[in-house]
Structures are given as structure tokens and as C-alpha cells.
Design a protein around this motif. Sequence first.
Motif, PDB file in Angstrom:
ATOM      1  N   THR A  43       0.823  -1.209   0.000  1.00  0.00           N
ATOM      2  CA  THR A  43       0.000   0.000   0.000  1.00  0.00           C
ATOM      3  C   THR A  43       0.862   1.266   0.000  1.00  0.00           C
ATOM      4  OG1 THR A  43      -0.177  -0.072   2.416  1.00  0.00           O
ATOM      5  CG2 THR A  43      -1.920  -1.152   1.171  1.00  0.00           C
ATOM      6  N   THR A  50      -7.643   7.711   1.883  1.00  0.00           N
ATOM      7  CA  THR A  50      -7.556   6.283   2.232  1.00  0.00           C
ATOM      8  C   THR A  50      -8.828   5.860   2.956  1.00  0.00           C
ATOM      9  OG1 THR A  50      -5.139   6.184   2.343  1.00  0.00           O
ATOM     10  CG2 THR A  50      -6.351   4.588   3.669  1.00  0.00           C
ATOM     11  N   GLU A  51      -9.405   4.744   2.520  1.00  0.00           N
ATOM     12  CA  GLU A  51     -10.580   4.164   3.168  1.00  0.00           C
ATOM     13  C   GLU A  51     -10.158   2.952   3.986  1.00  0.00           C
ATOM     14  OE1 GLU A  51     -14.202   3.936   0.413  1.00  0.00           O
ATOM     15  OE2 GLU A  51     -12.501   4.048  -0.991  1.00  0.00           O
ATOM     16  N   ARG A  62     -11.843  -0.380   6.557  1.00  0.00           N
ATOM     17  CA  ARG A  62     -12.935  -1.069   7.248  1.00  0.00           C
ATOM     18  C   ARG A  62     -12.355  -2.298   7.936  1.00  0.00           C
ATOM     19  NH1 ARG A  62     -15.365  -5.290   4.003  1.00  0.00           N
ATOM     20  NH2 ARG A  62     -14.763  -5.172   1.797  1.00  0.00           N
ATOM     21  N   LEU A 106      -8.915  -3.907   6.361  1.00  0.00           N
ATOM     22  CA  LEU A 106      -8.972  -3.812   4.911  1.00  0.00           C
ATOM     23  C   LEU A 106      -8.778  -2.360   4.505  1.00  0.00           C
ATOM     24  CD1 LEU A 106     -12.074  -6.083   4.076  1.00  0.00           C
ATOM     25  CD2 LEU A 106      -9.712  -6.756   4.527  1.00  0.00           C
ATOM     26  N   LEU A 107      -8.004  -2.131   3.454  1.00  0.00           N
ATOM     27  CA  LEU A 107      -7.686  -0.773   3.008  1.00  0.00           C
ATOM     28  C   LEU A 107      -7.978  -0.607   1.522  1.00  0.00           C
ATOM     29  CD1 LEU A 107      -4.182  -0.312   4.701  1.00  0.00           C
ATOM     30  CD2 LEU A 107      -6.366   0.590   5.510  1.00  0.00           C
ATOM     31  N   ARG A 108      -8.368   0.616   1.167  1.00  0.00           N
ATOM     32  CA  ARG A 108      -8.536   0.961  -0.244  1.00  0.00           C
ATOM     33  C   ARG A 108      -8.056   2.388  -0.451  1.00  0.00           C
ATOM     34  NH1 ARG A 108     -14.278   0.008  -3.089  1.00  0.00           N
ATOM     35  NH2 ARG A 108     -14.924   1.675  -1.657  1.00  0.00           N
ATOM     36  N   GLU A 120      -9.181  -7.557  -3.620  1.00  0.00           N
ATOM     37  CA  GLU A 120     -10.509  -7.796  -4.173  1.00  0.00           C
ATOM     38  C   GLU A 120     -10.707  -6.985  -5.452  1.00  0.00           C
ATOM     39  OE1 GLU A 120     -13.488  -7.136  -1.205  1.00  0.00           O
ATOM     40  OE2 GLU A 120     -12.560  -8.504   0.237  1.00  0.00           O
ATOM     41  N   ASP A 141     -12.901  -4.930  -6.273  1.00  0.00           N
ATOM     42  CA  ASP A 141     -13.306  -3.536  -6.070  1.00  0.00           C
ATOM     43  C   ASP A 141     -12.242  -2.702  -5.361  1.00  0.00           C
ATOM     44  OD1 ASP A 141     -13.491  -4.714  -3.601  1.00  0.00           O
ATOM     45  OD2 ASP A 141     -15.570  -4.154  -3.211  1.00  0.00           O
ATOM     46  N   TRP A 160     -10.356  -3.365  -2.529  1.00  0.00           N
ATOM     47  CA  TRP A 160     -10.055  -3.533  -1.102  1.00  0.00           C
ATOM     48  C   TRP A 160      -8.905  -4.519  -0.925  1.00  0.00           C
ATOM     49  CZ3 TRP A 160     -11.672  -0.516   2.717  1.00  0.00           C
ATOM     50  CH2 TRP A 160     -12.820   0.251   2.518  1.00  0.00           C
ATOM     51  N   HIS A 192      -6.561  -6.798   1.616  1.00  0.00           N
ATOM     52  CA  HIS A 192      -6.539  -7.507   2.900  1.00  0.00           C
ATOM     53  C   HIS A 192      -5.127  -7.421   3.481  1.00  0.00           C
ATOM     54  CE1 HIS A 192     -10.495  -9.747   2.653  1.00  0.00           C
ATOM     55  NE2 HIS A 192     -10.395  -9.190   1.451  1.00  0.00           N
TER      56      HIS A 192
END
Length: 629
Positions: free
Chosen positions: A405, A429-430, A432, A440-442, A462, A464, A466, A468
Motif C-alpha cells: 500500500t 484512504t478508506e 474497514r 482492509l484498506l482501499r 478484491e 473492487d 479492497w 486484505h
Amino acid sequence: MTETQALIENRPPSVASLFLERVEATPEAEAYRYPVPAPSGQGPDSWASLTWRDAADRVFAIAAGLIDLGVRPEERVALASGTRVEWILADLGVMCAGAATTPVYPSTNAEETAFMLGDAECKVIIAEDAAQLAKARKHRAELPGLAHVVVIDAGDATPDAEDPEGWLLSLADLERRGAARLEREPGIVKERVDALRPEQLATLIYTSGTTGRPKGVRLRHDAWAYMARAIEATGLVRPEDVQYLWLPLAHVFGKVLTAGQISVGHVTAVDGRVDKIIENLAVVRPTYMAAVPRIFEKVYNGVAAKAREAGGAKYKIFRWAAEVAREYAKVSQDNFRHTGSKSVPFGLAVKHRAADALVYSKIRDAFGGRLRACVSGASALAPDIGYFFAGAGIHILEGYGLTETSAANFVNPGEAYRTGTVGKPLPGTEVRIADDGEILLRSPGVMEGYHKQPEKTSEVLESDGWFHTGDIGELSADGYLRITDRKKDLIKTSGGKYVAPAEIEGRFKAVCPYVSNVLVHGADRNFCSALIALDGPAILAWAKEQGMEGLPYAEVVAAQETQELIGDYVRQVNEGLQRWQTVKKFRLLPRDLDVEHGELTPSLKLKRPVVEREYKNLIEEMYAGARED
């Protein structure tokens, strides 16, 4: 749209573009400082500087030189060197040529270096010295695509009879070649930079990996441009800052700092010689720097050991001051969280002022006297050590990120930092938390994927976007993240209890001033045990006081007195743990763990499987015939 959003969303396509913007905006401002070593025995090093214009002249020459060697966009150029100003210039030169950098730690052995060069299909390697050249030369037959080796310190790097013609050249040769190409085609580098697209490969960086062979992480130009702007948007770094950069630039933590600096425009003093850190702090007098937790642990242990050596009243004063620092930091941070004020009770403030005069001010002076904040990352910092430094006026802002990341995803927000957390997500940065606690990061900084390993990529990334992380964590109501452990490192005892080894290891490092590394074991066992490696200088200084002067490290750690000393610290840690977390048995290792033996990654993370395999006999010895419930 807010100013922060605009800064990030309107970012340029690459750090190369950002570099050109910086040079145009502040051409005569100081960009880099670097040491010029004095001849042996002739005094301290002197320091030289480069303005942004000076840096651009060299970067363009390197870029044009690589183009002249036939390097095409997205082709890989390896960079095997310690942290020095030439590393930054070469990396920028690679990016400005449109190519992609593959960083290699100088400590990496010849076989693994060859694996990375071959897997990345590197066309050129920029090597620091003859030792790095030798690694490429040893495996040259296996690397038919490696067309050139460029050596930074070319003194001992002489051509070999087996070298193909033009295969070996110095960095000075490359820059001269580039300067000649620029005379013929003045716009060639700018054309390459202007042609860069955000999705193009900028860096193919191999994870040092705590298990198995390293994987190549593909990071796009946009990832670094985003990181640069996101760091600027936090406001933590200012144009007037002086950064001291010694971290390995082959690691994303070090590299992301170079991107942030270009965006902000402050000065960076570069010197990767770890043995020069204390000396350089007094000369550079940084306003901020980044480090890994091991450095803060060593500083803390060194201060504690020095106080103990002084004995009597001085050691009592240090221990008192350490507790005051922790209490002051906890109370002030808690008050700030609830009231917005860092005020503390009058009695605690009085004690803190006295401790500051006696202890803390000397610690701040050792860091150069101007340090506004440190950023700590790469692994967890023991909270008690963080609270100690916070109370002493050395503000450690813990952050969090991964190679996959682009290094920086969370960081503590300046004055509102909370020890024991890694702060809040960077703008853009998102985050959850999955049902099993995994983070989890996006963000635009997330990798494109693992090089040539689509199946490995699909395991963690993933469709979309995200990612892990493999880390377990908790988010507070106001967005602060606390990392509790690596998902794969959680221990499940034979009694069905889950244990986070990093938490216990961190507590032990905070109370024992003699520890260097500790590994808590207990998976599928009926109790937890520990392998403990001691800090050589600290334990040998203690041994001298005990009448064991002159004994080698291995004999000191085997002595009954040392076993009892460390046993007392183990018992102290156990008092604050749940029964199933307590360390029932431990063994002291005959030497410290290190990178050379493969037990630590180059960023000083513990390679648990390697250590457990190497010291399997000691682990089995602790469990043999024993039943501890």
C-alpha cells in the motif's frame, strides 16, 4: 471540494512530474544535505548541499544516460545501495526516464539478489560499490537480460576479463553520457516525463518477507504521487523542516519520505550509516525524522543502562523520571482527547518540571534539540516506551502501512496523537474492519498486484480495490486505529485461548532494558514460552558490575545471575497478563538475532518461522516432560 481534496485529486500523474514542478517553484532552495567523509583520523565529516536545481541537473543526466543505454518506459532498473543522496538522485533519474526502479537491500545475499534481478527482468543495475557489483557478476550467466552495471563508488570496481564490452560503467560515466545526450536532444527527459501515465509501473519492490521467497509488488506512478500529496495534506511536515533520513531506501517506508519531501519542499539530510546516527543528530539538528521501533528501544535501553551504571541516586532519579514521563503523557493525552487541553494536575506538573531539568532535557539535546516529532513505523512500538518519550518531549507519531500500500496509510495527527495507536487514515484512504478483525484498506496507493503471481494477488486484493492487510485491528469511534497483531501470528494455545505475541513482546521490551529481541511461542502448546536475545553492550556493561568483566556474550547470558536478572523481568510482565498469556518458561539465546543470519528482515522485523526453526531444540526443551496449566 475542500482544499485537502483538491490537493490530492488534482495531483500530477507521477513523482517525476512533481519533481519538475518543485524544481521550477524553488530552484535555488536547499534540497539535500549529504556527508563528505573526512580522511581516516582527520576529524569529523563535513556536509555538502544540493539545491533543487543542482539535483535536477544530476537527475536529468542520469535519466538521459539510462535512455542512451537503451532503457525503455517501464523497463526495470535495479538499485542496490545503502541510503545516500545518490540513491535518491538515481531513483528520480529512473522515474524521469520513464523506467521502473527495483530496489535491492545491500545486505541481500547474491542468490536472492539474482532472483530479484531475474524475476524483475532488470536491464540495468545501479550498484553502490564493488561488493554489489560482485553479486551481479557472480550470477551474470543466469541474467542474460542484464545489459549494464553502473557503480556509484567505482574505486574498486574494475572491469573483469569476462565482462562484455560496455557492461560496466561508473555513475560519473553514466552522467557524462547523459549530459552528452542532452546536448544533442535537450528535451528528451522532459518528453519522457510528460508521457508518463498514472497507471504506468514506477516501482517493482520485493517484500523482504517474514516467510518464504520475496514477492514483487507492482506500484504505479500514481501511487507515489498520491502518497506525496497525502503526506503534504496532513500538515505534519512543513517547508521549513529539516528531515534526517537514514532509513533504508530499499524499504517503502524510506522511499515514501522522499516523495513527501518533494511535494512539501523541505530539506532532507541523507546518511544511511547507522553507526553515525548519534553523531549526525548533533550536526543535522533535525526538526523531524522517521525511525523503526528498534531505534527508540535502543535509545531507551541505552539511557536506562547508563543510569544504572551511574548507580545509586542517579538510577533512582531515572526510574522516577521514567514513571513521571509515562504518567504525564497518559494524563495529558487523555485530557486532550476529552477537553482539547493537555493540562495536568498541579502536582504532576511540578514533578514533570523537575524531571525535565534532571533527565528529559538531556535526552532532547541528544536528538539535536530541535526535534518537533518523530514518525515510527514498520512494526509496533511498545506503548510504555512511546509514553516515556512523549513525556520527555520526544513526540513519536506512530504510523502504519505496508509495501503493498506504498507505505503510508495511517499516521497520528500531530498534537492530537495517541500513543498505542497508529492514528487516522491519510486523506484519500478508506478503511474497514472485517468480521474476523482484519484491517482492509482501499486507496490510490494500493498496489497493482504481485509481479507474475495473479493467484497470490487474488488472495489479498478484491476486484473492487479492497486490500486484505493480514493485520488485526480496532477502530475507535473517532477513527484512530490500534493494531493488535498479525492475523497469521496470533497464537492459539492447546487450551483454545488466543494470545497476541506482539503485545507480550512489547510489554517485555518496555520493562527490560537489556532485551534486544524476544519471541513468544505457544501455538498448540499448553502454555506460552519465550526466546530472548539480549542487547550486547547493555548486558556486558551489567556483567562488568557483577564481576564478569571480560567474559564473552554467550558466557554472560548462560550465567545463573543473568538468568535470574531476566527472570525477574519476566515475572514483572506476567503480573499484568491473563493467566493463559503468561510466559511460564524462557531461554536466553547465545547471540542476538540479526539480518545476516536471516532472523530479521532488513527493516528489523522478526522472522518468526526462521527463529523457531533455528532454535527448535530450545523450544522443545522448554516443553519436554513439562505440564504447566
